[in-house]
Design an enzyme around this catalytic site. Structure first.
Site, PDB file in Angstrom:
ATOM      1  N   CYS A 155       0.838  -1.210   0.000  1.00  0.00           N
ATOM      2  CA  CYS A 155       0.000   0.000   0.000  1.00  0.00           C
ATOM      3  C   CYS A 155       0.871   1.257   0.000  1.00  0.00           C
ATOM      4  CB  CYS A 155      -0.908  -0.006   1.226  1.00  0.00           C
ATOM      5  SG  CYS A 155      -1.861   1.513   1.433  1.00  0.00           S
ATOM      6  N   VAL A 164      -6.015   0.648   6.752  1.00  0.00           N
ATOM      7  CA  VAL A 164      -4.596   0.861   6.979  1.00  0.00           C
ATOM      8  C   VAL A 164      -4.164   2.014   6.066  1.00  0.00           C
ATOM      9  CG1 VAL A 164      -4.197  -1.549   7.561  1.00  0.00           C
ATOM     10  CG2 VAL A 164      -3.774  -0.789   5.226  1.00  0.00           C
ATOM     11  N   GLU A 167      -5.444   7.695   8.449  1.00  0.00           N
ATOM     12  CA  GLU A 167      -5.163   8.635   7.364  1.00  0.00           C
ATOM     13  C   GLU A 167      -3.670   8.979   7.355  1.00  0.00           C
ATOM     14  OE1 GLU A 167      -7.357   9.085   5.197  1.00  0.00           O
ATOM     15  OE2 GLU A 167      -9.085   8.366   6.320  1.00  0.00           O
ATOM     16  N   SER A 168      -3.019   8.627   6.277  1.00  0.00           N
ATOM     17  CA  SER A 168      -1.553   8.721   6.207  1.00  0.00           C
ATOM     18  C   SER A 168      -1.035  10.128   6.451  1.00  0.00           C
ATOM     19  CB  SER A 168      -1.065   8.203   4.851  1.00  0.00           C
ATOM     20  OG  SER A 168      -1.564   8.986   3.778  1.00  0.00           O
TER      21      SER A 168
END
Length: 243
Positions: A30, A70, A86-87
């Protein structure tokens, strides 16, 4: 620290040490999760990696994170919500919580400008995904034009200056996948080195970055995972060497 690979439905929660160290629920293929790994590694923050099988998510994941998404970062020592999601939000939190080796500019105006460039990249990665699915390549190249101009204007090795900064790491996962895009498109691939001279140099510098090297994945491995996923049987065990 510990890596737990592709925990699936029916599997118990991995035996992660109760040592107060951050736990990152991730997925090795991802690009959004890769952002968080890059920041953690760049800032040398200890953490445990728990890689999730997103096709058959373990039941306990929804107790940690009701969305089942993720990346998710568990703040073992902190009260309140068990995980952050949330990255971009996770990465901003990490940069503020761990001030050594700052990635965001400390100047408020420059920080906002950097966040705008990161936000704009959302449209660029949308064009990337369409190109990966056989769509036109030009919208993706057009999206990269702004970053070529920005790097040329800054006249630095990295967007962060003489060393990597937040913008470098937030756009890198998709730039790393240029090699994947080349594999996917074959003769159609038309990356113009004369159009992107600064980005070309930047790509080579980024490949030598310690955090990038720690999570780098060969294009052939990425392509094989996507092939198995398209066939309905994603092979999450392509990177067992990381265990």
């Amino acid at each position: 620290l510990s890596n737990h690979l592709f925990v699936a439905a029916g599997s118990p929660m991995p035996n992660v040490p109760e040592d107060g160290i951050l736990r990152l629920y991730s997925m090795r293929f991802c690009p959004f999760a890769q952002r968080v790994h890059l920041v953690l590694d760049a800032k040398q923050i200890p953490y445990h990696s728990i890689y999730i099988n997103l096709t058959e998510k373990p039941e306990w994941l929804f107790e940690k994170n009701p969305q089942g998404k993720v990346p998710a970062l568990e703040l073992v020592r902190e009260p309140g919500p068990p995980v952050l999601t949330e990255s971009l939000l996770i990465c901003e939190y990490l940069d503020e919580q761990y001030p050594l080796r700052p990635l965001y500019p400390r100047d408020p105006l420059k920080k906002v400008q950097e966040k705008l460039l990161i936000e704009h990249f959302g449209a660029v990665l949308g064009a990337f995904f369409k190109a990966s699915d056989g769509g036109e390549l030009e919208p993706f190249w057009t999206g990269l034009d702004i970053y070529e101009r920005e790097l040329s204007w800054r006249n630095t090795d990295f967007f962060g200056g003489e060393q990597t900064g937040i913008l470098d790491y937030m756009i890198w996962p998709w730039c790393e996948r240029l090699e994947l895009l080349k594999l996917q498109r074959g003769e159609d691939y038309n990356f113009d080195e004369t159009r992107f001279p600064q980005l070309l140099l930047w790509l080579e510098r980024m490949k030598r970055d310690v955090a990038v090297m720690a999570f780098y994945m060969e294009a052939e491995v990425q392509a094989e995972f996507l092939r198995t996923r398209s066939a309905g049987k994603p092979n999450y065990n392509l990177l067992v060497k990381d265990a």
